[in-house]
Motif scaffolding. Sequence first.
Motif, PDB file in Angstrom:
ATOM      1  N   MET A  98       0.834  -1.206   0.000  1.00  0.00           N
ATOM      2  CA  MET A  98       0.000   0.000   0.000  1.00  0.00           C
ATOM      3  C   MET A  98       0.867   1.253   0.000  1.00  0.00           C
ATOM      4  SD  MET A  98      -2.824  -1.243   2.818  1.00  0.00           S
ATOM      5  CE  MET A  98      -3.704   0.315   2.780  1.00  0.00           C
ATOM      6  N   ARG A  99       0.419   2.271  -0.734  1.00  0.00           N
ATOM      7  CA  ARG A  99       1.155   3.531  -0.799  1.00  0.00           C
ATOM      8  C   ARG A  99       0.803   4.464   0.352  1.00  0.00           C
ATOM      9  NH1 ARG A  99      -0.297   6.815  -4.448  1.00  0.00           N
ATOM     10  NH2 ARG A  99       1.611   8.037  -4.553  1.00  0.00           N
ATOM     11  N   LYS A 100      -0.386   4.326   0.909  1.00  0.00           N
ATOM     12  CA  LYS A 100      -0.830   5.251   1.954  1.00  0.00           C
ATOM     13  C   LYS A 100      -1.237   4.495   3.207  1.00  0.00           C
ATOM     14  CE  LYS A 100      -2.286   9.246  -0.763  1.00  0.00           C
ATOM     15  NZ  LYS A 100      -3.350  10.256  -0.961  1.00  0.00           N
ATOM     16  N   ILE A 101      -0.447   4.671   4.260  1.00  0.00           N
ATOM     17  CA  ILE A 101      -0.781   4.203   5.603  1.00  0.00           C
ATOM     18  C   ILE A 101      -0.260   5.265   6.561  1.00  0.00           C
ATOM     19  CG2 ILE A 101      -0.540   2.412   7.360  1.00  0.00           C
ATOM     20  CD1 ILE A 101       0.198   0.454   5.153  1.00  0.00           C
ATOM     21  N   GLY A 102      -1.117   5.752   7.412  1.00  0.00           N
ATOM     22  CA  GLY A 102      -0.679   6.711   8.413  1.00  0.00           C
ATOM     23  C   GLY A 102      -0.137   5.985   9.629  1.00  0.00           C
ATOM     24  N   ALA A 103      -0.901   6.030  10.725  1.00  0.00           N
ATOM     25  CA  ALA A 103      -0.482   5.377  11.961  1.00  0.00           C
ATOM     26  C   ALA A 103      -1.611   4.509  12.499  1.00  0.00           C
ATOM     27  CB  ALA A 103      -0.084   6.408  13.019  1.00  0.00           C
ATOM     28  N   ILE A 104      -1.219   3.469  13.185  1.00  0.00           N
ATOM     29  CA  ILE A 104      -2.158   2.601  13.881  1.00  0.00           C
ATOM     30  C   ILE A 104      -1.858   2.732  15.365  1.00  0.00           C
ATOM     31  CG2 ILE A 104      -3.077   0.278  14.107  1.00  0.00           C
ATOM     32  CD1 ILE A 104      -3.256   1.415  11.228  1.00  0.00           C
ATOM     33  N   LEU A 105      -2.808   3.251  16.120  1.00  0.00           N
ATOM     34  CA  LEU A 105      -2.637   3.392  17.567  1.00  0.00           C
ATOM     35  C   LEU A 105      -3.474   2.340  18.264  1.00  0.00           C
ATOM     36  CD1 LEU A 105      -2.883   7.271  18.118  1.00  0.00           C
ATOM     37  CD2 LEU A 105      -0.978   5.918  17.221  1.00  0.00           C
ATOM     38  N   GLY A 106      -2.829   1.514  19.082  1.00  0.00           N
ATOM     39  CA  GLY A 106      -3.567   0.571  19.893  1.00  0.00           C
ATOM     40  C   GLY A 106      -4.363   1.283  20.972  1.00  0.00           C
ATOM     41  N   ASP A 107      -5.109   0.548  21.767  1.00  0.00           N
ATOM     42  CA  ASP A 107      -5.903   1.134  22.845  1.00  0.00           C
ATOM     43  C   ASP A 107      -5.012   1.843  23.867  1.00  0.00           C
ATOM     44  OD1 ASP A 107      -7.996  -0.080  21.553  1.00  0.00           O
ATOM     45  OD2 ASP A 107      -8.423  -1.548  23.122  1.00  0.00           O
ATOM     46  N   TYR A 108      -5.532   2.949  24.402  1.00  0.00           N
ATOM     47  CA  TYR A 108      -4.883   3.687  25.490  1.00  0.00           C
ATOM     48  C   TYR A 108      -3.499   4.217  25.109  1.00  0.00           C
ATOM     49  CZ  TYR A 108      -8.487   1.492  28.412  1.00  0.00           C
ATOM     50  OH  TYR A 108      -9.679   1.064  28.940  1.00  0.00           O
ATOM     51  N   VAL A 109      -3.286   4.585  23.869  1.00  0.00           N
ATOM     52  CA  VAL A 109      -2.014   5.177  23.448  1.00  0.00           C
ATOM     53  C   VAL A 109      -2.070   6.687  23.637  1.00  0.00           C
ATOM     54  CG1 VAL A 109      -0.578   5.702  21.444  1.00  0.00           C
ATOM     55  CG2 VAL A 109      -1.328   3.354  21.861  1.00  0.00           C
ATOM     56  N   GLU A 110      -0.980   7.249  24.145  1.00  0.00           N
ATOM     57  CA  GLU A 110      -0.860   8.696  24.346  1.00  0.00           C
ATOM     58  C   GLU A 110       0.259   9.216  23.452  1.00  0.00           C
ATOM     59  OE1 GLU A 110      -2.346  11.036  26.249  1.00  0.00           O
ATOM     60  OE2 GLU A 110      -3.825   9.743  27.242  1.00  0.00           O
ATOM     61  N   ILE A 111      -0.081  10.132  22.557  1.00  0.00           N
ATOM     62  CA  ILE A 111       0.907  10.746  21.672  1.00  0.00           C
ATOM     63  C   ILE A 111       1.159  12.174  22.148  1.00  0.00           C
ATOM     64  CG2 ILE A 111       1.478  11.399  19.307  1.00  0.00           C
ATOM     65  CD1 ILE A 111       1.201   8.378  19.728  1.00  0.00           C
ATOM     66  N   GLY A 112       2.412  12.492  22.405  1.00  0.00           N
ATOM     67  CA  GLY A 112       2.764  13.812  22.918  1.00  0.00           C
ATOM     68  C   GLY A 112       2.643  14.909  21.873  1.00  0.00           C
TER      69      GLY A 112
END
Length: 222
Positions: A165-179
């Motif tokens: 695939m050419r386009k994939i952003g991000a996969i966040l699992g449950d309870y993930v905190e991104i600063g």
Amino acid sequence: MEQLKNKELFLNLDQTIAKELIESYEYPWEVLPHIGETILKIGETLSPEEYDHPAEDVWIAKSATIFPTAYIHGPAIIGKNTEVRQSAFIRGNALVGDDCVVGNSTELKNVLIFNHVEVPHYNYVGDSILGYRSHMGAGSITSNIKADRKNIEIRVGNEKIATGMRKIGAILGDYVEIGCGAVLNPGSVIGHHTNVYPLSMVRGYVEKESIYKKQGEVVAKE
């Protein structure tokens, strides 16, 4: 690659109305091409007593709060008690769960967002899945296409998983905190209960229940 599978990333599929879609595939990036068609399928089943249908491909829960300057293009579902705030830009193929926040100037495109997720300030989320109770800090973004436009590979240690695939952003699992201000490079996969430091640049798989400080410096939570 067990750690990359949907069953390892998303602990409670009852927290999305797209449960059947996720259960149909082993890996999360396999879900992404089917978000739009799933929205159309689910939308036709939603109760008119609970959801408004203001446009052909758009369903908005009556209990949701949509600010006047927000823009919503279908296919889209906005869940119960969710807020879509000022100047939010929802470009289509967006399935937003219950009790979520889509904040001011946040842009969404081809996303599946579980219940109780917050993308509250100046976020870009494209071709991504955000698990239950995940949160993206102000200004954090998902980058969904490589500079050379080649197909994306998921990095796990020294190994690479071809996605085709050419386009994939991000996969966040449950309870993930991104600063705040973090950049999630194409094909980033963050295991559940993991925290990512502000201003980090993330690439590849980040282990569950860990703290990502920077590339090469990831520690287990105590």
